[in-house]
Design an enzyme around this catalytic site. Structure first.
Site, PDB file in Angstrom:
ATOM      1  CG  ASP A 107       3.319 -51.127 -53.490  1.00  0.00           C
ATOM      2  OD1 ASP A 107       2.884 -50.278 -54.297  1.00  0.00           O
ATOM      3  OD2 ASP A 107       4.105 -50.849 -52.586  1.00  0.00           O
ATOM      4  CG  ASN A 123       4.150 -49.071 -45.085  1.00  0.00           C
ATOM      5  OD1 ASN A 123       4.780 -48.305 -44.350  1.00  0.00           O
ATOM      6  ND2 ASN A 123       4.452 -49.216 -46.383  1.00  0.00           N
ATOM      7  CE1 TYR A 132       1.234 -38.875 -44.798  1.00  0.00           C
ATOM      8  CE2 TYR A 132       2.319 -37.348 -43.309  1.00  0.00           C
ATOM      9  CZ  TYR A 132       2.179 -38.617 -43.836  1.00  0.00           C
ATOM     10  OH  TYR A 132       2.975 -39.638 -43.378  1.00  0.00           O
ATOM     11  CE  LYS A 167       0.167 -41.591 -42.782  1.00  0.00           C
ATOM     12  NZ  LYS A 167       0.156 -43.041 -43.004  1.00  0.00           N
TER      13      LYS A 167
HETATM   14  N1  LIG Z   1       8.858 -41.229 -45.007  1.00  0.00           N
HETATM   15  C1  LIG Z   1       8.442 -40.523 -43.957  1.00  0.00           C
HETATM   16  O1  LIG Z   1       9.021 -39.507 -43.574  1.00  0.00           O
HETATM   17  C2  LIG Z   1       7.237 -40.989 -43.174  1.00  0.00           C
HETATM   18  C3  LIG Z   1       7.038 -40.451 -41.886  1.00  0.00           C
HETATM   19  C4  LIG Z   1       5.932 -40.867 -41.160  1.00  0.00           C
HETATM   20  C5  LIG Z   1       5.059 -41.788 -41.701  1.00  0.00           C
HETATM   21  N2  LIG Z   1       5.289 -42.284 -42.958  1.00  0.00           N
HETATM   22  C6  LIG Z   1       4.328 -43.239 -43.471  1.00  0.00           C
HETATM   23  O2  LIG Z   1       4.994 -44.465 -43.726  1.00  0.00           O
HETATM   24  C7  LIG Z   1       4.364 -45.125 -44.843  1.00  0.00           C
HETATM   25  C8  LIG Z   1       5.405 -45.448 -45.895  1.00  0.00           C
HETATM   26  O3  LIG Z   1       6.042 -44.237 -46.274  1.00  0.00           O
HETATM   27  P1  LIG Z   1       7.256 -44.198 -47.309  1.00  0.00           P
HETATM   28  O4  LIG Z   1       8.007 -42.957 -47.034  1.00  0.00           O
HETATM   29  O5  LIG Z   1       7.966 -45.507 -47.340  1.00  0.00           O
HETATM   30  O6  LIG Z   1       6.450 -43.979 -48.663  1.00  0.00           O
HETATM   31  P2  LIG Z   1       6.835 -44.346 -50.175  1.00  0.00           P
HETATM   32  O7  LIG Z   1       6.140 -43.316 -50.998  1.00  0.00           O
HETATM   33  O8  LIG Z   1       8.324 -44.505 -50.303  1.00  0.00           O
HETATM   34  O9  LIG Z   1       6.164 -45.779 -50.371  1.00  0.00           O
HETATM   35  C9  LIG Z   1       4.770 -45.900 -50.316  1.00  0.00           C
HETATM   36  C10 LIG Z   1       4.391 -47.221 -50.964  1.00  0.00           C
HETATM   37  O10 LIG Z   1       2.959 -47.307 -50.909  1.00  0.00           O
HETATM   38  C11 LIG Z   1       2.490 -47.694 -52.187  1.00  0.00           C
HETATM   39  N3  LIG Z   1       1.132 -47.184 -52.390  1.00  0.00           N
HETATM   40  C12 LIG Z   1       0.750 -45.896 -52.525  1.00  0.00           C
HETATM   41  N4  LIG Z   1      -0.584 -45.823 -52.723  1.00  0.00           N
HETATM   42  C13 LIG Z   1      -1.045 -47.105 -52.696  1.00  0.00           C
HETATM   43  C14 LIG Z   1      -2.331 -47.686 -52.852  1.00  0.00           C
HETATM   44  N5  LIG Z   1      -3.412 -46.929 -53.102  1.00  0.00           N
HETATM   45  N6  LIG Z   1      -2.446 -49.032 -52.756  1.00  0.00           N
HETATM   46  C15 LIG Z   1      -1.350 -49.804 -52.546  1.00  0.00           C
HETATM   47  N7  LIG Z   1      -0.104 -49.314 -52.399  1.00  0.00           N
HETATM   48  C16 LIG Z   1       0.053 -47.969 -52.478  1.00  0.00           C
HETATM   49  C17 LIG Z   1       3.492 -47.100 -53.176  1.00  0.00           C
HETATM   50  O11 LIG Z   1       3.444 -47.764 -54.430  1.00  0.00           O
HETATM   51  C18 LIG Z   1       4.812 -47.292 -52.422  1.00  0.00           C
HETATM   52  O12 LIG Z   1       5.399 -48.554 -52.694  1.00  0.00           O
HETATM   53  C19 LIG Z   1       3.263 -44.186 -45.329  1.00  0.00           C
HETATM   54  O13 LIG Z   1       2.037 -44.542 -44.729  1.00  0.00           O
HETATM   55  C20 LIG Z   1       3.727 -42.833 -44.798  1.00  0.00           C
HETATM   56  O14 LIG Z   1       2.667 -41.927 -44.636  1.00  0.00           O
HETATM   57  C21 LIG Z   1       6.355 -41.901 -43.703  1.00  0.00           C
END
Ligand SMILES: NC(=O)c1ccc[n+]([C@@H]2O[C@H](COP(=O)([O-])OP(=O)(O)OC[C@H]3O[C@@H](n4cnc5c(N)ncnc54)[C@H](O)[C@@H]3O)[C@@H](O)[C@H]2O)c1
Length: 252
Positions: A37, A88, A156, A160
């Site tokens: 991360d 992720n 976004y 995806k």
């Molecule tokens: N939360 C939702 O509603 C949702 C829905 C569909 C898909 N997603 C996908 O699930 C995944 C996780 O989402 P989330 O809601 O837990 O997000 P979040 O923002 O809570 O966590 C994202 C994590 O990724 C890390 N990160 C960001 N950019 C980075 C980089 N360049 N290198 C390394 N780490 C990095 C951040 O530090 C954080 O710990 C993402 O890919 C998101 O697009 C989320």
């Protein structure tokens, strides 16, 4: 090969949110977890270790080739190989919701970098180790948004869509190496990032569950069993697929 034989699995963006829920669940199943991360990786790995699990934290920007090379080297040095990669890390929760013509080009580029170049970089970096593993797994965390096409986050949604397309192409290329490549498409999930940014309020309760068969909010724990299945040996004949886990919001 036993269903329960542990794997070494790198999970990007796993210091918090959905990624940390994945890390905890796979660690509890006996797997060795590498948390990669931008921030908080070592602390998050420390939490897993304190609970008696095998874990390593590596500070990584998935956009940086040098960082992800170091990530693969550190995982191999710590655990002797790599069996799985969960892409992720993503930019989502911090994005402003706005019409596409108001999205600055720089922001479009950054979303594409983190959400599409990131998984590409990480997959390349771990490929030699996954080939050696003989039971490699790549799971890309996509979203249901490319299917639903919601407004006001065009970059976004496009990113995806690219993740799902990348998953399919890679599945065809890597099957000969006994590596499966699949995607999970979560619905809107109350992750740490969502709650911190108040995104659930900006989107609104009705939009969060609209069209879902199961009318409740989704939480990170709803996703973990799908990942455990896809990284497990029982899914060795499943590749190129996108598994929607969203309470029946979309049917793929
Ligand atoms: N939360 C939702 O509603 C949702 C829905 C569909 C898909 N997603 C996908 O699930 C995944 C996780 O989402 P989330 O809601 O837990 O997000 P979040 O923002 O809570 O966590 C994202 C994590 O990724 C890390 N990160 C960001 N950019 C980075 C980089 N360049 N290198 C390394 N780490 C990095 C951040 O530090 C954080 O710990 C993402 O890919 C998101 O697009 C989320």
């Amino acid at each position: 090969m036993s269903e329960k034989q542990p794997k070494t699995i790198i999970i990007t963006g796993a210091a918090s949110g959905i990624g940390f829920a994945f890390a905890e669940h796979l660690a509890q199943a006996g797997n060795r977890i590498v948390i990669a991360d931008l921030r908080g990786a070592e602390e998050a790995a420390g939490c897993l270790k304190a609970a008696g699990h095998q874990a390593l934290g590596v500070q990584v920007d998935v956009v940086s080739e040098a960082d992800v090379t170091r990530m693969a080297e550190a995982a191999t040095a710590a655990f002797g190989g790599i069996d799985g990669l969960v892409n992720n890390a993503g930019l989502f929760t911090t994005l402003a919701l706005r019409p596409f013509e108001e999205i600055p080009n720089q922001e479009w580029m950054r979303v594409m970098e983190v959400n599409t170049l990131g998984p590409f970089n990480c997959a390349k970096a771990v490929l030699p180790a996954l080939r050696k593993s003989g039971r490699g797994r790549i799971v890309n965390i996509a979203s249901t948004v490319p299917i639903k096409g919601p407004p006001n986050m065009a970059h976004y949604v496009a990113s995806k869509g690219a993740v799902i397309a990348f998953t399919r192409s890679l599945a065809r290329e890597l099957a000969k190496d006994s590596i499966t490549v699949n995607a999970i498409a979560p619905g809107f999930t109350l992750s740490d990032g969502v709650l911190q940014e108040g995104l659930q309020d900006r989107i609104g309760a009705n939009a969060r569950t609209a069209g879902r068969c199961i009318q409740r909010d989704q939480v990170p724990g709803d996703l973990v069993a799908a990942l455990a299945y896809l990284v497990g040996d029982g899914a060795a004949f499943v590749t190129g697929q996108t598994l929607a886990v969203d309470g029946g919001g979309v049917f793929l």
